[in-house]
Design a protein around this motif. Structure first.
Motif, PDB file in Angstrom:
ATOM      1  N   UNK A  69       0.828  -1.196   0.000  1.00  0.00           N
ATOM      2  CA  UNK A  69       0.000   0.000   0.000  1.00  0.00           C
ATOM      3  C   UNK A  69       0.868   1.252   0.000  1.00  0.00           C
ATOM      4  N   UNK A  70       0.286   2.346  -0.445  1.00  0.00           N
ATOM      5  CA  UNK A  70       0.988   3.630  -0.469  1.00  0.00           C
ATOM      6  C   UNK A  70       1.195   4.094   0.971  1.00  0.00           C
ATOM      7  N   UNK A  71       2.420   4.468   1.296  1.00  0.00           N
ATOM      8  CA  UNK A  71       2.770   4.912   2.640  1.00  0.00           C
ATOM      9  C   UNK A  71       2.476   6.407   2.789  1.00  0.00           C
ATOM     10  N   UNK A  72       1.573   6.732   3.700  1.00  0.00           N
ATOM     11  CA  UNK A  72       1.218   8.132   3.943  1.00  0.00           C
ATOM     12  C   UNK A  72       1.786   8.666   5.254  1.00  0.00           C
ATOM     13  N   UNK A  73       2.705   7.906   5.882  1.00  0.00           N
ATOM     14  CA  UNK A  73       3.341   8.396   7.097  1.00  0.00           C
ATOM     15  C   UNK A  73       4.102   9.671   6.767  1.00  0.00           C
ATOM     16  N   UNK A  74       4.046  10.640   7.644  1.00  0.00           N
ATOM     17  CA  UNK A  74       4.710  11.944   7.480  1.00  0.00           C
ATOM     18  C   UNK A  74       4.153  12.759   6.323  1.00  0.00           C
ATOM     19  N   UNK A  75       3.025  12.373   5.763  1.00  0.00           N
ATOM     20  CA  UNK A  75       2.373  13.160   4.715  1.00  0.00           C
ATOM     21  C   UNK A  75       1.788  14.397   5.396  1.00  0.00           C
ATOM     22  N   UNK A  76       2.221  15.610   4.978  1.00  0.00           N
ATOM     23  CA  UNK A  76       1.858  16.795   5.754  1.00  0.00           C
ATOM     24  C   UNK A  76       1.208  17.928   4.963  1.00  0.00           C
ATOM     25  N   UNK A 102      -1.220  15.794   8.762  1.00  0.00           N
ATOM     26  CA  UNK A 102      -1.719  16.199   7.454  1.00  0.00           C
ATOM     27  C   UNK A 102      -2.312  17.605   7.502  1.00  0.00           C
ATOM     28  N   UNK A 103      -2.973  17.938   8.603  1.00  0.00           N
ATOM     29  CA  UNK A 103      -3.559  19.270   8.754  1.00  0.00           C
ATOM     30  C   UNK A 103      -5.031  19.317   8.371  1.00  0.00           C
ATOM     31  N   UNK A 104      -5.585  18.208   7.932  1.00  0.00           N
ATOM     32  CA  UNK A 104      -6.996  18.130   7.571  1.00  0.00           C
ATOM     33  C   UNK A 104      -7.397  16.661   7.539  1.00  0.00           C
ATOM     34  N   UNK A 105      -8.703  16.444   7.520  1.00  0.00           N
ATOM     35  CA  UNK A 105      -9.231  15.089   7.412  1.00  0.00           C
ATOM     36  C   UNK A 105      -9.391  14.778   5.914  1.00  0.00           C
ATOM     37  N   UNK A 106      -8.784  13.701   5.425  1.00  0.00           N
ATOM     38  CA  UNK A 106      -8.861  13.396   3.985  1.00  0.00           C
ATOM     39  C   UNK A 106     -10.216  12.771   3.606  1.00  0.00           C
ATOM     40  N   UNK A 107     -11.238  13.586   3.602  1.00  0.00           N
ATOM     41  CA  UNK A 107     -12.591  13.130   3.280  1.00  0.00           C
ATOM     42  C   UNK A 107     -12.754  12.981   1.771  1.00  0.00           C
ATOM     43  N   UNK A 108     -13.846  12.360   1.347  1.00  0.00           N
ATOM     44  CA  UNK A 108     -14.067  12.058  -0.072  1.00  0.00           C
ATOM     45  C   UNK A 108     -13.967  13.298  -0.960  1.00  0.00           C
ATOM     46  N   UNK A 109     -14.533  14.404  -0.543  1.00  0.00           N
ATOM     47  CA  UNK A 109     -14.511  15.632  -1.360  1.00  0.00           C
ATOM     48  C   UNK A 109     -13.070  16.035  -1.686  1.00  0.00           C
ATOM     49  N   UNK A 110     -12.196  15.940  -0.719  1.00  0.00           N
ATOM     50  CA  UNK A 110     -10.784  16.283  -0.943  1.00  0.00           C
ATOM     51  C   UNK A 110     -10.131  15.250  -1.848  1.00  0.00           C
ATOM     52  N   UNK A 111     -10.367  13.968  -1.573  1.00  0.00           N
ATOM     53  CA  UNK A 111      -9.768  12.907  -2.397  1.00  0.00           C
ATOM     54  C   UNK A 111     -10.240  13.009  -3.842  1.00  0.00           C
ATOM     55  N   UNK A 112     -11.537  13.285  -4.053  1.00  0.00           N
ATOM     56  CA  UNK A 112     -12.064  13.437  -5.410  1.00  0.00           C
ATOM     57  C   UNK A 112     -11.436  14.614  -6.140  1.00  0.00           C
TER      58      UNK A 112
END
Length: 122
Positions: A69-76, A102-112
């Motif tokens: 899987x893609x590693x998102x550790x330290x993704x900021x 990250x500074x925000x919640x990666x909700x669907x709207x952001x991912x889209x």
């Protein structure tokens, strides 16, 4: 660092496989065969002392999937997230994100807004 004299406890002996009533001495964080002058005495009579246990464990499925899987550790940032999710996969699976870093919640709207691929974040 404080030195300690642990007095009167039942100490597990690995060699004998038994508990022996005896004192333990520690100097500078290391067990010592003799007490050091001025050591803090602690009465541990009636208590048991065991060899140190280290709980090293892994969540088998998560650990096994980690390299897949893609590693998102330290993704900021959103830019960092978009860059990491830019992979050649039909469905992007990613893990390790922390909304505080990250500074925000990666909700669907952001991912889209940053990818057209289906994304599963754990």
């Amino acid at each position: 660092m404080t030195d300690y004299s642990l007095k009167g406890g039942l100490i597990y002996s690995v060699e004998d496989g038994k508990y022996l009533r005896r004192d333990l001495y520690m100097s500078a964080g290391v067990f010592s065969p003799t007490p050091s002058k001025g050591a803090l005495e602690i009465d541990i009579a009636g208590s048991f002392v065991y060899p140190g246990f280290v709980d090293s464990h892994a969540h088998l499925i998560g650990t096994g999937r980690k390299d897949l899987e893609v590693n998102l550790e330290d993704c900021n940032s959103i830019e960092s997230l978009a860059e990491r999710l830019e992979v050649d996969r039909e469905i992007v699976r990613a893990r390790g994100w922390d909304q505080e870093v990250l500074g925000f919640m990666p909700v669907r709207k952001i991912l889209d807004s940053i990818t057209s691929r289906p994304v599963i974040l754990t």
